[in-house]
Design a protein around this motif. Structure first.
Motif, short mmCIF file in Angstrom:
data_model
loop_
_atom_site.label_atom_id
_atom_site.label_comp_id
_atom_site.label_asym_id
_atom_site.label_seq_id
_atom_site.Cartn_x
_atom_site.Cartn_y
_atom_site.Cartn_z
N MET A 329 0.95 -1.10 -0.03
CA MET A 329 -0.01 0.02 0.01
C MET A 329 0.78 1.29 -0.01
SD MET A 329 -2.88 1.19 2.82
CE MET A 329 -1.71 1.48 4.02
N GLN A 330 0.53 2.16 -0.68
CA GLN A 330 0.98 3.58 -0.62
C GLN A 330 0.48 4.56 0.13
OE1 GLN A 330 1.12 1.55 -3.70
NE2 GLN A 330 2.91 0.95 -2.94
N SER A 331 0.98 5.40 0.76
CA SER A 331 0.35 6.50 1.35
C SER A 331 0.82 8.02 0.69
CB SER A 331 0.88 6.53 2.87
OG SER A 331 0.22 5.57 3.43
N THR A 332 0.11 8.80 0.53
CA THR A 332 0.46 10.04 -0.01
C THR A 332 0.27 11.12 0.88
OG1 THR A 332 -0.13 9.41 -2.17
CG2 THR A 332 -0.14 11.77 -2.02
N VAL A 333 1.55 11.86 1.06
CA VAL A 333 1.42 13.07 2.02
C VAL A 333 1.81 14.15 1.24
CG1 VAL A 333 2.14 11.79 3.95
CG2 VAL A 333 3.79 12.43 2.60
N LEU A 341 4.33 13.41 -1.77
CA LEU A 341 5.15 12.29 -1.73
C LEU A 341 4.21 11.22 -1.55
CD1 LEU A 341 8.25 11.16 -1.75
CD2 LEU A 341 7.88 11.34 0.75
N LYS A 342 4.47 10.29 -2.62
CA LYS A 342 3.70 8.96 -2.17
C LYS A 342 4.89 7.81 -2.10
CE LYS A 342 2.46 6.59 -5.91
NZ LYS A 342 1.80 5.99 -7.22
N LEU A 343 4.65 6.93 -0.83
CA LEU A 343 5.76 6.08 -0.65
C LEU A 343 5.02 4.92 -0.15
CD1 LEU A 343 7.32 7.14 2.81
CD2 LEU A 343 5.60 8.12 1.94
N THR A 344 5.50 3.64 -0.28
CA THR A 344 5.15 2.51 0.22
C THR A 344 5.34 2.15 1.84
OG1 THR A 344 5.58 1.44 -2.04
CG2 THR A 344 5.18 -0.04 -0.11
#
Length: 395
Positions: A329-333, A341-344
């Motif tokens: 899952m990716q979270s976008t902050v 920034l989208k990071l796993t």
């Protein structure tokens, strides 16, 4: 610490230091602020080195510096250097586009085209209430010229010519029933369809294809499901082929239409060891229909969760090819300047606790569509995978 850090990495770290220090200035004392800066510089000495490089460029470089462009490239370079396959840095403009796409909103004329022909762009589907529909374009039109770009210039150039700013217009020449027609389309905002539905009357099978999971999907899905039930559907085919995923919240809202209340949808194990359970809030006990789900190698992420959820509750037979295998899952902050920034950040698990990242979901019945000309915007009964699903539902 690995000292072999790329230039992109050091630039990004410097930017990160700047952002953190700026935000910290609002919440901590000046002394704590200075301590935090010193701590960060000690932890990331590469950032100090970069400051030296920037100083030299500002002092001696004979060219012009575009720090905004440099910052964006540096941030993208850092994300790439992490090895996070699905990570991404969005500029403020890109992030705004992402938010719009998650809401199903796009700017353009609103047509889905096929690139299979060399004599032009075949319009497979005109999005309802789109600028294209208002201009009079129709399914089956063959676009042979866009503005001053003819088909002979290449379909890629034609496609690019269709794109443009909201409110601008473009002349489009099409062939319809052997006649050449010119229409003027005014580019604007339209809502993309993320759901297509059809009815196989002879078999009393409702067919729903989900292209992606965005904020409009659940409403479109529920509407299609209700209409097909009203037509007398006694079983269903859900087509997840080439669905690359989307929003977890959208997936859960879709599953509300089929799974009972409080049924576990998925779990997510965070880096700090925290496990989060996602459950349906309302749910339903009324969905009791024989069901088949179609998947292929491009079925990924939320589409795989949809598939595994119904599979694990013994609610569906899976038909097609092994799925992609994206179980993370990716979270976008959003960052301080409007970029993002989208990071796993987590692993997905199916209701039974299985993670399919890098593995994929194997179908119960293997079937392959070899005809690449089949349109996903129609219910093509010659599709070998649909045929296999109908066969399974008839047992």
């Amino acid at each position: 610490m690995n000292k072999k850090v790329s230039l992109g990495t050091t630039v990004f770290l410097c930017i990160l230091v700047g952002i953190i220090s700026f935000m910290s200035a609002w919440t901590i004392t000046r002394g704590s602020y200075n301590n935090k800066i010193n701590e960060l510089y000690l932890q990331y000495p590469e950032a100090m080195k970069l400051m030296e490089i920037i100083d030299y460029y500002e002092s001696y470089y004979i060219g012009a510096l575009d720090m905004e462009e440099t910052e964006a490239l540096a941030a993208k370079g850092f994300v790439h250097g992490t090895g996070d396959t699905y990570g991404y840095y969005y500029t403020p403009e890109e992030y705004a586009e992402l938010i719009a796409s998650n809401n199903g909103e796009y700017v353009g004329i609103g047509v889905m085209v096929s690139y299979e022909r060399e004599d032009g762009l075949l319009i497979e589907h005109v999005i309802p209430e789109s600028p294209a529909e208002k201009a009079g374009l129709k399914d089956g039109d063959l676009v042979i010229k866009v503005a001053d770009i003819p088909a002979e210039s290449g379909i890629e150039k034609m496609r690019d010519a269709i794109l443009g700013e909201e409110g601008s217009s473009v002349d489009i020449v099409v062939i319809r029933e052997g006649k050449e027609i010119t229409v003027k389309a005014v580019r604007g905002t339209y809502v993309m369809e993320s759901v297509f539905s059809g009815y196989i009357e002879e078999e009393k099978i409702g067919f729903i294809r989900i292209f992606s999971f965005d904020n409009t999907t659940a409403d479109q899905f529920e509407k299609a499901l209700t209409e097909l039930k009203g037509k007398g559907a006694e079983s269903f085919i859900f087509d997840m082929r080439d669905n690359g995923g989307g929003l977890l919240s959208s997936l859960i809202d879709v599953l509300e239409c089929m799974l009972p209340k409080d049924s576990l949808v998925t779990t997510s194990t965070m880096k700090n060891g925290k496990t989060t359970e996602y459950k349906t809030k309302k749910g339903t006990d009324s969905f009791d229909y024989p069901t088949a789900i179609l998947i292929n190698g491009n079925t990924a992420s939320a589409a795989e969760l949809f598939t595994s959820a119904l599979r694990d509750y013994d609610m569906a037979v899976i038909v097609g090819e092994k799925s992609y295998g994206k179980g993370v899952m990716q979270s976008t902050v959003e960052l301080s300047d409007g970029s993002a920034l989208k990071l796993t950040t987590a692993y997905y698990s199916s209701p039974k606790g299985e993670n399919y990242d890098g593995v994929g979901i194997k179908p119960n019945v293997e079937a392959v569509t070899e005809d690449s000309s089949i349109s996903y915007y129609e219910l093509d009964m010659s599709d070998a995978v649909i045929k296999a699903a109908i066969k399974e539902l008839s047992k």
